[in-house]
Design an enzyme around this catalytic site. Structure first.
Site, short mmCIF file in Angstrom:
data_model
loop_
_atom_site.label_atom_id
_atom_site.label_comp_id
_atom_site.label_asym_id
_atom_site.label_seq_id
_atom_site.Cartn_x
_atom_site.Cartn_y
_atom_site.Cartn_z
CD GLN A 28 1.99 -1.98 -1.81
OE1 GLN A 28 1.85 -0.76 -2.00
NE2 GLN A 28 1.04 -2.84 -2.14
CG ASP A 34 -0.92 -6.20 -14.53
OD1 ASP A 34 -0.87 -5.11 -13.94
OD2 ASP A 34 -1.01 -6.30 -15.77
CB ALA A 35 -5.54 -4.20 -12.43
CG ASP A 70 -9.54 1.84 -4.05
OD1 ASP A 70 -8.86 2.87 -3.86
OD2 ASP A 70 -10.04 1.17 -3.13
#
Length: 333
Positions: free
Chosen positions: A49, A156-157, A175
């Protein structure tokens, strides 16, 4: 025909935007908000991003990703206390906590205010954002990245959460950025991931996620759909909202429990004992959260309640919902 008054107003606006440095964020068709930038501290593009840290005149220092406002000094504690503390106090003794996302470190800060916490695993996919926030937004994390109870993982969560044994966590907090087409985390708003979250919670476990805009004009973009999706997985789900000025909207969250009946976040008995529970944990003064604020957050207006009751959409990997695409948002004047 344009009236003289409108011409004068348009001219004044042109003059205003010709001076200084401005960002314009498109909220929806026909609605744009503009922020005057006092100073730009950092701008870069990570693997996932575009990221900026800027000083704005109305909200102080701000984090912006993909040209969308993420966090501001003026009201980040309102957002982070509202996300974290209802879940933390809904559990009688939270010892093991998982945070998905939260690169600024403010969610970690709020979790580690609780002395009962023995381990907080925070997983964020974008290490560049975490490093940038440590350098340019140090007040957000307030040194908690160095707390021995904190375990920061850049990954990666979803994959990291899956690696833990079932029933490992007392609380799971998401979050995350909003589910954007082309963004990094839309799959973390689906039934399959929520099933994973439920499995990793113990029997008294509590789950909470940020859920996008929650006002009467925009709640159906994301908030109501997240609520509907969670109801397919968890036995009890409560939607709640708080006004975050830098987000220009009520902001939505959803709280859920793995086992029905372990807590009722909206009962008068629960709210009556909340301040005493907060005092017993000796967290010190909070900027926003207490029992009265809790009542306000969970007391949704009639239009929002109707939206939640009538929502039937369910987010799956095969059929996700996107608030917008990751190329829209803030653009420089």
């Amino acid at each position: 025909m344009t009236t003289p008054e409108v011409v004068a107003d348009a001219h004044s606006t042109d003059v205003m935007f010709s001076k200084g440095n401005w960002f314009h964020e498109k909220l929806e068709d026909g609605l744009i908000i503009s922020y005057e930038i006092v100073q730009e501290y950092h701008r870069a593009k990570s693997a996932f991003q575009e990221v900026e840290v800027v000083e704005t005149k109305p909200f102080g220092r701000c984090l912006i990703t993909d040209r969308l406002m993420q966090s501001s000094l003026k009201d980040e504690k309102v957002y982070h206390e509202s996300l974290i503390q209802p879940a933390m106090f809904a559990h009688p003794c939270p010892k093991k906590v998982f945070i998905g996302g939260g690169g600024e470190g403010a969610s970690l800060r709020e979790v580690l205010r609780h002395k009962e916490v023995e381990e907080c695993v925070m997983v964020d996919i974008d290490g560049a954002v975490v490093d940038m926030c440590k350098e340019f937004l140090p007040d957000w994390s307030a040194g908690t990245f160095d707390d021995k109870r904190a375990k920061l993982i850049i990954d990666d969560a979803k994959g990291q959460l899956e690696s833990f044994p079932d029933g490992y966590f007392d609380i799971i907090i998401l979050d995350l950025s909003d589910p954007l087409d082309g963004g990094p985390c839309y799959q973390l708003y689906t039934t399959s991931f929520y099933e994973t979250c439920k499995a990793k919670l113990n029997d008294g476990g509590v789950f909470v996620t940020q859920s996008g805009c929650g006002g009467i004009a925009d709640a159906e973009k994301c908030f109501t759909c997240v609520h509907s999706t969670l109801k397919q997985v968890f036995p009890q789900v409560w939607g709640y909202t708080v006004h975050v000025p830098s987000f220009t909207s009520e902001w939505g969250f959803n709280l859920a429990v793995k086992t029905a009946g372990t807590v009722n976040a909206v009962s008068s008995a629960y709210i009556a004992e909340l301040d005493a529970r907060m005092a017993a944990r000796e967290l010190g003064d909070m900027e926003w959260y207490d029992s009265i604020s809790h009542c306000r957050m969970f007391s949704l207006g009639k239009p929002i309640r109707k939206m939640l009751e009538s929502e039937t959409r369910v987010m799956t990997v095969e059929n996700p919902l996107f608030m917008t695409d990751s190329t829209s948002g803030i653009n420089r004047a």
